[in-house]
Design an enzyme around this catalytic site. Structure first.
Site, PDB file in Angstrom:
ATOM      1  N   GLU A 168       0.808  -1.229   0.000  1.00 47.36           N
ATOM      2  CA  GLU A 168       0.000   0.000   0.000  1.00 47.36           C
ATOM      3  C   GLU A 168       0.839   1.277   0.000  1.00 47.36           C
ATOM      4  O   GLU A 168       0.564   2.210   0.749  1.00 47.36           O
ATOM      5  CB  GLU A 168      -0.973  -0.022   1.196  1.00 47.36           C
ATOM      6  N   GLU A 281      -6.054 -10.833  -1.566  1.00 52.49           N
ATOM      7  CA  GLU A 281      -6.847 -10.679  -0.330  1.00 52.49           C
ATOM      8  C   GLU A 281      -8.341 -10.651  -0.628  1.00 52.49           C
ATOM      9  O   GLU A 281      -9.094  -9.863  -0.046  1.00 52.49           O
ATOM     10  CB  GLU A 281      -6.434  -9.385   0.400  1.00 52.49           C
TER      11      GLU A 281
HETATM   12  C1  XIL Z   1      -5.763  -6.799   8.335  1.00 49.81           C
HETATM   13  C2  XIL Z   1      -6.029  -8.025   9.186  1.00 49.81           C
HETATM   14  O1  XIL Z   1      -6.953  -8.847   8.519  1.00 49.81           O
HETATM   15  C3  XIL Z   1      -6.552  -7.615  10.541  1.00 49.81           C
HETATM   16  O2  XIL Z   1      -6.630  -8.741  11.390  1.00 49.81           O
HETATM   17  C4  XIL Z   1      -5.630  -6.561  11.172  1.00 49.81           C
HETATM   18  O3  XIL Z   1      -6.193  -6.096  12.375  1.00 49.81           O
HETATM   19  C5  XIL Z   1      -5.426  -5.397  10.220  1.00 49.81           C
HETATM   20  O4  XIL Z   1      -4.911  -5.885   8.979  1.00 49.81           O
HETATM   21  N1  XIL Z   1      -4.809  -4.934   3.688  1.00 49.81           N
HETATM   22  C6  XIL Z   1      -3.737  -5.718   4.063  1.00 49.81           C
HETATM   23  C7  XIL Z   1      -3.880  -6.637   5.203  1.00 49.81           C
HETATM   24  O5  XIL Z   1      -2.702  -5.717   3.375  1.00 49.81           O
HETATM   25  O6  XIL Z   1      -2.680  -6.833   5.891  1.00 49.81           O
HETATM   26  C8  XIL Z   1      -4.957  -6.191   6.162  1.00 49.81           C
HETATM   27  O7  XIL Z   1      -5.133  -7.202   7.143  1.00 49.81           O
HETATM   28  C9  XIL Z   1      -6.249  -5.935   5.402  1.00 49.81           C
HETATM   29  C10 XIL Z   1      -6.055  -4.825   4.401  1.00 49.81           C
END
Ligand code: XIL
Length: 376
Positions: A168, A281
């Site tokens: 990101e 994701e």
């Molecule tokens: C999220 C996790 O799912 C949560 O458990 C944590 O509290 C915050 O991070 N983008 C990403 C992930 O790259 O690492 C994030 O994961 C969700 C958004």
């Protein structure tokens, strides 16, 4: 965004699975992965037949505490990624100190089950250690970043399929040149922090594919961010900065039409640059979808089907991972802004809160089957 501890508390993981089901309204789990979707009927087996890695993000507490959850992941996934356990915050209790036990448990699990592992992530503006920046100053930040990348990558060296080196790093809304996100790393290290991270990563584990991972690059109106990511990876390629893949996070919304030709052409631009693409994701939030569970599931499943069918028609898309595997532990139910008006939990993943397959499972599997086997 919640921190990890808060998330675990909300999800009730620390209080035991039975309590979770009472609180959330899910019936008691059968404690067994569903038979009809196992073995040759699993996502993993269908992926293998079509030259595709298929998997999910793994919740470390659930893996340690819920055997049925582990069995489901072993059955369904050829690739896994720790949801939080490799992030700098969870892994580094004090400056220069690392606690790898949760990540190591996942590595052992994956090895036992013949699964590949993605590394997530090295450089991010969130989930930084509690002590950050502490001793890190502008004067020593370059070395601190190099040390962190080297320590973590060398610990797992040779065993990671791909690392999200920078997560990101682009956000045109911040108004900076090249669409760079305003992050502590940019401020402490300087404009070249991304290049430096990738060069360091290549040396630390030459076997891992180096990935850039981001969100909000899927939908038609997210053109600015998509273009900035494209410009960044083009520039990296042209100037010899090592990068092998781009992760399209794919946190989608069930009430929107699934991403289409804009994302498809982005994926094709990646192919021209010789970059692989991973769906890293995927989840489909049904926050704004009214109706019964079955009606909601059908809407979520259609997004899975259409989205993955489009993505998997592209030969350079090599892996699909959902962000979690069961609705029971989805991070979306820990996000305040993702609550439904009726207060019911979201159903964004291929398995429901009882680890039973939903329509999204079958949609994902059908989409995998549309992929040409010679794309492997
Ligand atoms: C999220 C996790 O799912 C949560 O458990 C944590 O509290 C915050 O991070 N983008 C990403 C992930 O790259 O690492 C994030 O994961 C969700 C958004």
């Amino acid at each position: 965004m919640q921190n990890r501890r808060e998330f675990l508390r909300t999800a009730g993981l620390t209080a035991g699975a039975a309590l979770v089901s009472q609180r959330s309204g899910w019936a008691q789990t059968t404690n067994e992965p569903p038979k009809s979707v196992s073995g040759p009927a699993s996502l993993r087996a269908h992926g293998k037949a079509h030259g595709l890695l298929v998997g999910c993000a793994v919740n470390a507490a659930a893996l340690a505490g819920n055997p049925a959850y582990g069995a489901l992941i072993a059955e369904q996934c050829s690739i896994v990624v720790p949801e939080n356990a490799m992030k700098w915050g969870p892994i580094s209790p004090a400056p220069g100190k690392y606690d790898f036990h949760e990540a190591d448990a996942l590595m052992d699990f994956a090895q036992k089950n013949g699964q590949k592992v993605r590394g997530h992530n090295l450089i991010w503006h969130e989930e930084l250690p509690k002590w950050f920046p502490g001793p890190i100053t502008k004067a020593n930040a370059r070395q601190a970043m190099i040390d962190h990348i080297q320590t973590e990558m060398q610990h797992f060296a040779g065993r990671i399929q791909s690392w999200d080196v920078v997560n990101e790093g682009i956000d045109p809304k911040d108004g900076l040149p090249h669409g760079l996100r305003k992050t502590p790393w940019l401020e402490l290290v300087g404009d070249d922090y991304i290049d430096l991270a990738y060069k360091t990563a290549r040396r630390a584990d030459p076997k891992a594919l180096l990935t850039y991972n981001d969100y909000d690059i899927e939908y038609p109106d997210q053109e600015k961010k998509r273009d900035a990511v494209l410009a960044m990876v083009r520039r990296m390629k042209a100037s010899g900065v090592p990068i092998d893949a781009v992760g399209v996070q794919s946190h989608l919304k069930a009430d929107l039409a699934p991403p289409g030709k804009e994302l498809q052409s982005f994926v094709r631009e990646m192919a021209k640059l010789n970059l692989q693409v991973f769906v890293t994701e995927l989840d489909v939030a049904d926050r704004k979808v009214p109706g019964t569970v079955l009606e909601r599931d059908a809407v979520v499943a259609k997004v899975y089907r259409d989205y993955l069918t489009m993505m998997l028609a592209e030969p350079n898309v090599k892996a699909v991972l959902t962000w979690g595997i069961t609705d029971r532990y989805t991070w979306l139910n820990g996000q305040k802004e993702d609550k439904r008006a009726d207060g019911k939990p979201l159903r964004p993943l291929p398995f429901d809160g009882n680890l039973q397959p939903t329509a999204a499972f079958y949609a994902e599997r059908d989409a995998i089957d549309t992929r040409r086997a010679d794309f492997a």
